[in-house]
Design an enzyme around this catalytic site. Structure first.
Site, PDB file in Angstrom:
ATOM      1  CD  GLU A  89      -3.828  -5.902   3.261  1.00  0.00           C
ATOM      2  OE1 GLU A  89      -4.851  -5.305   3.895  1.00  0.00           O
ATOM      3  OE2 GLU A  89      -2.594  -5.860   3.778  1.00  0.00           O
ATOM      4  CD  GLU A 143      -3.252  -0.983   1.918  1.00  0.00           C
ATOM      5  OE1 GLU A 143      -3.251  -0.219   2.709  1.00  0.00           O
ATOM      6  OE2 GLU A 143      -4.315  -1.702   1.644  1.00  0.00           O
TER       7      GLU A 143
HETATM    8  C1  BG6 Z   1      -4.674  -2.163   4.832  1.00  0.00           C
HETATM    9  C2  BG6 Z   1      -3.512  -2.499   5.287  1.00  0.00           C
HETATM   10  O1  BG6 Z   1      -5.042  -1.102   4.340  1.00  0.00           O
HETATM   11  O2  BG6 Z   1      -5.958  -2.572   5.561  1.00  0.00           O
HETATM   12  C3  BG6 Z   1      -3.661  -3.503   6.678  1.00  0.00           C
HETATM   13  O3  BG6 Z   1      -2.800  -3.192   4.555  1.00  0.00           O
HETATM   14  C4  BG6 Z   1      -4.724  -3.055   7.617  1.00  0.00           C
HETATM   15  O4  BG6 Z   1      -2.320  -3.272   7.295  1.00  0.00           O
HETATM   16  C5  BG6 Z   1      -6.005  -3.270   6.606  1.00  0.00           C
HETATM   17  O5  BG6 Z   1      -4.897  -3.648   8.784  1.00  0.00           O
HETATM   18  C6  BG6 Z   1      -7.320  -3.160   7.260  1.00  0.00           C
HETATM   19  O6  BG6 Z   1      -7.282  -1.734   7.906  1.00  0.00           O
HETATM   20  P1  BG6 Z   1      -7.434  -1.400   9.574  1.00  0.00           P
HETATM   21  O7  BG6 Z   1      -7.250  -0.066   9.535  1.00  0.00           O
HETATM   22  O8  BG6 Z   1      -9.064  -2.024   9.732  1.00  0.00           O
HETATM   23  O9  BG6 Z   1      -6.612  -2.345  10.338  1.00  0.00           O
END
Ligand code: BG6
Length: 464
Positions: free
Chosen positions: A366, A164
């Site tokens: 993800e 990211e």
């Molecule tokens: C992504 C990141 O943006 O979102 C992760 O790569 C992150 O590190 C994931 O945990 C979920 O976001 P959040 O803010 O709910 O943890």
């Protein structure tokens, strides 16, 4: 388009799950690990990263659960500070040993390791020398990459350079403790990260037989609020600035023309050294890692000083930018309890747009839903909302495959609960529950959620 028959997920589809080092491992100062910028994070009410899910000490048990889940791939990141505590100095053998043991364990269960080299956790010592704004960090990253490839390249074939990068540029606070850089500095950081990734990509191809490497930005289709042409232009603006800048550079090795005009007009252009653009053009990724959570909707800017609304944004919440776009609502979509849009069809839209633009294999690195999971009286976690969310997204992924998108795998976030970047353990994503509170770490017991068993069946059947 309604199809009469959907294409199946490919036989070698990488059903996986993801984590990142600083959010899962804990052991933040053990066995020689140096501090990263994330280790300065000491929120009052939520968990910090010191112990996290203690994956560092539980990795064997965790990998065993991955095997039970039937994972074909596990996407995790290596903590740069475990390998080189100050980022550019001595190698820490204990760090190499830890990841060797983890990778061996994965291989023993035939789980493909998919390794992110850098997931938000820049070594603090490098940050203090200017971080990504300093070109020295490029050299440090390339040296780090060489060490990773030398030590793990015999078993790790799937690499991701930077997680990211676009979030680090658009939401920089968590990665820049001490002082928030100006936008001009951020675009310099951004350029330097591009050069670092390109060098690591070339090195991977040189050093690792059958090595595959790609970026892992957070990509999402941006919708116009209406069919008003001004809204369409705004959606284009923001999609280019937020998304295409990063993928165009990774794939074509050039600055997106719209974004370059924006940078020029806002006096944000980075310094580009001689040779940078040639190098960027030479380095070609083998696949694109994509983090997808939600689409966003925007409207045309008014350019009257009100385009940037005073809402706090995180990586999925658009805040608007003067003269570029305004954040808008999408009345057709539900949101999670944290205000993130739930848009499974948006995943298909996003995958189609990416594939149409680049024609490269895509790995979803993800995707998932953050929720306040709770242990029920029966000792289980009934996360039907996660099953529902993933079921709908998997279905759209299959539709995208049917559309002709070369989707090679799907790694939901996250394998187990870990520290969420904004809400600690108040917002959980895992298939495996980690029994701890924000401050009380209890026994850190691992408990399989209902979604674990559901996902296991999906993997066993190679699809829905
Ligand atoms: C992504 C990141 O943006 O979102 C992760 O790569 C992150 O590190 C994931 O945990 C979920 O976001 P959040 O803010 O709910 O943890």
């Amino acid at each position: 388009m309604y199809y009469k028959k959907l294409k199946a997920f490919p036989d070698d589809f990488l059903w996986g799950a993801s984590t990142s080092a600083y959010q899962a491992e804990g052991a933040y100062n053990e066995d020689g690990k140096g501090l990263s910028v994330q280790d300065l994070h000491h929120p009052k009410d939520i968990a910090d990263f010191k112990i996290a899910s203690d994956h560092y000490h539980h990795f064997k048990e965790d990998v065993q659960m991955m095997a039970e889940l039937g994972l074909k791939a596990y996407r995790f990141s290596i903590a740069w500070t475990r390998i080189i505590p100050d980022g550019d100095g001595k190698i820490n053998k204990a760090g190499i040993d830890f990841y060797n043991a983890l990778i061996d364990e994965l291989c023993a269960y035939h789980i493909e390791p998919v390794v992110t080299m850098y997931h938000f956790d820049l070594p603090l010592a490098l940050h203090e020398k200017g971080g990504w704004a300093n070109r020295h960090t490029i050299d440090a990253f390339v040296r780090y990459a060489r060490i990773l490839f030398e030590n793990f390249g015999d078993r790790v074939k799937y690499w991701l350079t930077i997680n990211e990068q676009n979030v680090m540029i658009n939401h920089p606070s968590a990665m820049n403790p001490g002082r928030l850089p100006s936008k001009k500095e951020l675009y310099q950081q951004c350029h330097n990260m591009f050069v670092a990734s390109a060098k690591a990509t070339l090195l991977c191809h040189e050093m690792i037989e059958n090595g595959k490497i790609g970026p892992a930005p957070n990509i999402t289709a941006i919708y116009p609020e209406t069919c008003k042409p001004e809204d369409i232009i705004a959606a284009d603006n923001w999609e280019s600035i937020r998304c295409w800048l990063y993928l165009d550079m990774a794939v074509y090795g050039r600055y997106n023309n719209l974004v370059w005009s924006y940078l020029e007009d806002h006096m944000l252009t980075p310094e580009i050294e001689e040779g940078d653009m040639d190098l960027l053009a030479q380095a070609k990724p083998d696949y694109l890692g994509i983090n997808y959570y939600a689409t966003a909707t925007v409207a045309g800017p008014k350019n009257d000083g009100t385009d940037c609304q005073a809402r706090n944004g995180d990586q999925q919440i658009m805040i608007g930018e003067e003269g570029v776009y305004r954040a808008a609502n999408n009345q057709y979509l539900e949101t999670t309890e944290y205000g993130w849009m739930i848009d499974s069809i948006g995943l298909r839209v996003t995958l189609r747009r990416i594939y149409d633009r680049y024609h490269m294999p895509i790995l979803i690195t993800e995707n998932g839903i953050g929720a306040k999971d709770e242990l029920a009286k029966d000792g289980k976690i009934h996360d039907h909302y996660r099953i529902d969310y993933l079921q709908r997204h998997f279905h759209q992924a299959q539709l995208a495959i049917t559309d002709g998108v070369d989707l090679i795998g799907y790694c939901p976030w996250s394998f187990m609960d870990l520290v969420s970047t904004h809400q600690g353990y108040g917002k959980r994503y895992g298939f495996v529950f980690i029994d701890r509170d924000e401050k009380n770490i209890k026994q850190l017991k691992r408990i399989k959620k209902d979604s674990f068993y559901w996902y296991r069946d999906i993997i066993q059947n190679n699809g829905l």
